[in-house]
Enzyme design. Sequence first.
Site, PDB file in Angstrom:
ATOM      1  N   VAL A 121      42.917  43.255  44.181  1.00  0.00           N
ATOM      2  CA  VAL A 121      42.634  42.128  45.081  1.00  0.00           C
ATOM      3  C   VAL A 121      41.385  41.343  44.676  1.00  0.00           C
ATOM      4  CG1 VAL A 121      43.866  43.074  47.065  1.00  0.00           C
ATOM      5  CG2 VAL A 121      41.425  43.578  46.773  1.00  0.00           C
TER       6      VAL A 121
ATOM      7  N   SER B  78      41.946  47.577  42.598  1.00  0.00           N
ATOM      8  CA  SER B  78      43.026  48.561  42.434  1.00  0.00           C
ATOM      9  C   SER B  78      43.441  48.815  41.001  1.00  0.00           C
ATOM     10  CB  SER B  78      44.258  48.133  43.241  1.00  0.00           C
ATOM     11  OG  SER B  78      44.021  48.325  44.607  1.00  0.00           O
TER      12      SER B  78
ATOM     13  N   LYS C 110      42.880  52.211  39.732  1.00  0.00           N
ATOM     14  CA  LYS C 110      43.793  53.305  40.078  1.00  0.00           C
ATOM     15  C   LYS C 110      44.537  53.831  38.847  1.00  0.00           C
ATOM     16  CE  LYS C 110      44.311  51.471  44.765  1.00  0.00           C
ATOM     17  NZ  LYS C 110      45.146  50.697  45.704  1.00  0.00           N
TER      18      LYS C 110
ATOM     19  N   TYR D   4      36.414  56.642  46.160  1.00  0.00           N
ATOM     20  CA  TYR D   4      37.427  55.577  46.157  1.00  0.00           C
ATOM     21  C   TYR D   4      36.792  54.183  46.213  1.00  0.00           C
ATOM     22  CZ  TYR D   4      41.330  52.674  47.606  1.00  0.00           C
ATOM     23  OH  TYR D   4      42.259  51.669  47.674  1.00  0.00           O
TER      24      TYR D   4
ATOM     25  N   TYR E   5      52.041  46.330  44.403  1.00  0.00           N
ATOM     26  CA  TYR E   5      52.335  46.464  45.840  1.00  0.00           C
ATOM     27  C   TYR E   5      53.802  46.095  46.088  1.00  0.00           C
ATOM     28  CZ  TYR E   5      47.273  45.995  45.425  1.00  0.00           C
ATOM     29  OH  TYR E   5      45.979  46.127  45.028  1.00  0.00           O
TER      30      TYR E   5
END
Length: 309
Positions: A261, A64, A67, A191, A243
Amino acid sequence: MMDLQAILDGIHAELLPRLGEGKVADYIPELAKVDPRQFGLAIATVDGQVHRVGDAEAPFSIQSISKVFMLTLALGKVGEQLWTRVGREPSGSAFNSIVQLEHESGIPRNPFINAGAIAISDVVLSGHAPREAIGELLRFVRYLADDDAVTIDEKVARSETQTGFRNFALANFMRSYGNLDHPVEHVLGVYFHQCALSMNCIQLAKAGLYLAARGSNPATGHSVVSPKRARRINALMLTCGHYDGSGDFAYHVGLPGKSGVGGGIMAVAPGIASIAAWSPGLNKVGNSQLGAVALEMLAARTGWSVFGD
């Protein structure tokens, strides 16, 4: 002058007995195979120094953290109109929650939860074949890190494609609300490949430098984004980058950051440095357990915090 190398060595020595803490992300089969007893930490300063300790040269799946780079590309494409499709608020829910998405009519809460990042991938995909969009990201990250050795781990991408049922659900859900323009399998192809970017701590710390240096690449002086945009990306990382552990990270570390992660965390000390920590064992909200501890120790020992000394 602060001895950053001595600080890193001290943190490493203190954390050695704790290596292996946390739980690796076993829902992605390729990540389940990673040895949890690894730990790396690197700092790239805006004046060109790089300090490292531990397994800072071992490549890992940044997941992530990608991102942040995709958000930068999407903002470059469509500017502020991006925010008609993605929100800017912390979610308070799991990173792959579908409940909130239904409640909010297919508009993801922020660009760093999975649904938001899938919408961002859709924006970057416009005008491209999936392979071209992935190539654009890879070129961008190699440019930022000043290193052509950054690659995409095809095994991880395949592993995610085979097990990403929740992400398929999120994407189809957004498509049903008209918030995805491209076929779901194309968007998710981009993605899953962006999440499979493989980098080490040194590369990742260097790649984050534009966010520490008011939007420019300090090595070349070239502008990557405007100072205002760099500030806004940092703001989103501070409020949404971890998160539903984002508030806790801001409280303990006090720096904008983004976790993945794969066990990596990229953090930014604006005006000073970009930092990358990596340890594969995750805490219960999906952030690197020792990575977060290391960054808290670093912030305490350097006095780096966006909230003052």
